[in-house]
Design a protein around this motif. Structure first.
Motif, short mmCIF file in Angstrom:
data_model
loop_
_atom_site.label_atom_id
_atom_site.label_comp_id
_atom_site.label_asym_id
_atom_site.label_seq_id
_atom_site.Cartn_x
_atom_site.Cartn_y
_atom_site.Cartn_z
N GLY A 224 1.48 -0.64 -0.10
CA GLY A 224 -0.10 0.25 -0.06
C GLY A 224 1.61 1.57 -0.12
N LEU A 225 2.04 1.38 0.82
CA LEU A 225 2.93 2.19 0.59
C LEU A 225 3.75 2.73 -0.16
N GLY A 226 4.25 1.67 -1.15
CA GLY A 226 4.75 1.71 -1.65
C GLY A 226 3.80 2.16 -3.15
N TYR A 227 3.36 1.55 -2.79
CA TYR A 227 1.49 2.05 -4.51
C TYR A 227 1.55 3.88 -4.97
N SER A 228 1.03 4.14 -3.04
CA SER A 228 1.13 5.03 -2.91
C SER A 228 1.82 5.80 -3.37
N LEU A 229 3.42 5.39 -2.97
CA LEU A 229 4.44 6.63 -3.10
C LEU A 229 4.73 7.19 -4.92
N MET A 230 4.51 5.16 -5.54
CA MET A 230 5.23 5.56 -6.81
C MET A 230 3.54 6.54 -7.71
N ARG A 231 2.38 5.96 -7.23
CA ARG A 231 1.15 6.61 -8.35
C ARG A 231 1.66 8.21 -7.81
N ARG A 232 1.85 9.00 -6.49
CA ARG A 232 1.78 10.14 -6.08
C ARG A 232 3.18 10.61 -6.83
N LEU A 233 4.02 10.43 -7.69
CA LEU A 233 5.41 10.55 -8.16
C LEU A 233 5.51 10.88 -9.61
N MET A 234 4.26 10.07 -9.81
CA MET A 234 3.50 9.46 -11.38
C MET A 234 2.73 11.08 -11.60
N MET A 235 1.96 11.20 -10.70
CA MET A 235 0.43 12.24 -10.46
C MET A 235 2.09 13.96 -10.88
N GLN A 236 2.52 13.82 -9.61
CA GLN A 236 3.66 15.20 -10.16
C GLN A 236 4.07 15.71 -11.47
N ARG A 237 4.48 14.30 -10.92
CA ARG A 237 5.70 15.12 -12.41
C ARG A 237 4.54 15.28 -14.15
N ILE A 238 4.28 13.90 -14.10
CA ILE A 238 4.25 13.15 -15.74
C ILE A 238 2.14 13.41 -15.79
N ASN A 239 1.54 13.35 -14.40
CA ASN A 239 0.11 13.57 -14.45
C ASN A 239 -0.83 12.71 -14.85
N GLY A 240 0.02 11.16 -14.49
CA GLY A 240 0.11 10.01 -14.79
C GLY A 240 0.33 8.70 -15.01
#
Length: 267
Positions: A224-240
């Motif tokens: 859960g924490l790993g998924y949340s971190l990776m998704r947040r990084l993707m959304m911050q940089r490339i919005n998806g």
């Protein structure tokens, strides 16, 4: 017709995520899939994870059963080579492209996306790949050394590593925008069904909690924490997400799970 689509999607999932030559055994693997079939392949990613996990534990379990003395470090090295071979290095390639793009993109979305399409491999990618593979080997050595002293059912814990890494990709695709426009990612996004995610989540949850409560909670929290971190990084940089970042997330989750398992079993 629906059953045939799902059957084709299952075979296609193995073609997407592994280099297992399913086309030599299943005739349908040689036919061009429809967009619906290509999209449904996502639903069977955890099953592919089960097969990959089974391949990983086969070598150490067989050596243990026949009392063949091989150091855990050597077993871990062989397992890691098999792991990379079975997956064709697909996710490692995504990790390398993502590392180059994240460090070279300077926070710019379009530059980051352009760098992920660049076929060359920069120093950032090489460093990240070496570190990830080194940490995987070290963690695998610890996990294998401890699992050899436990009952055979404990080897199922190692099988769960590739399964959960591919399950989180289902979550990523279903709940995150795809940034490349039209393509395979669009079909995966369109076919991502919430009920399948809940099916896999409940099935994996029941199985894991039945085995060991505290270890299962630790593993689920890590995912859960790993998924949340990776998704947040993707959304911050490339919005998806893109195919490269999805592959990178698989590698990161697998590494985190191995590290957590190595520390938990050591306690």
């Amino acid at each position: 017709m629906i059953i045939k689509q799902h059957y084709h999607a299952l075979i296609l999932a193995f073609q997407f995520l592994t280099r297992i030559p399913v086309y030599r055994v299943f005739f349908i693997a040689n036919t061009t899939p429809s967009s619906q079939v290509a999209g449904k392949a996502l639903l069977y990613y955890p099953i592919v994870g089960v097969v990959i996990g089974g391949c990983l534990v086969l070598l150490p379990v067989m050596l243990n059963c026949f009392a063949v003395v091989v150091s855990p470090q050597m077993q871990a090295g062989l397992v890691l080579v098999l792991w990379v071979w079975v997956t064709g290095g697909l996710h490692l390639d995504g990790l390398a492209d993502s590392a180059d793009a994240w460090l070279g993109g300077f926070g710019d979305k379009q530059r980051t996306l352009d760098l992920m399409k660049d076929p060359t491999c920069g120093p950032s990618a090489v460093v990240v790949l070496v570190l990830v593979l080194l940490l995987k080997w070290l963690a695998l050595s610890e996990v294998i050394a401890h699992l050899q002293t436990l009952a055979h059912l404990w080897w199922l814990v190692l099988v769960l590593v590739p399964v959960l890494a591919r399950f989180q990709v289902m979550l990523l695709v279903a709940h995150t925008p795809y940034v490349r426009g039209l393509g395979l990612g669009t079909e995966l996004k369109n076919q991502a069904q919430a009920r399948w995610i809940w099916f896999w989540f409940s099935s994996l949850g029941v199985f894991m909690l039945y085995q060991n409560l505290w270890l299962s909670l630790t593993i689920l929290l890590t995912v859960g924490l790993g998924y949340s971190l990776m998704r947040r990084l993707m959304m911050q940089r490339i919005n998806g997400w893109t195919g490269d970042t999805a592959g990178a997330s698989i590698e990161v989750i697998e590494l985190l799970l191995l590290l957590v398992l190595s520390m938990y079993l050591y306690l």
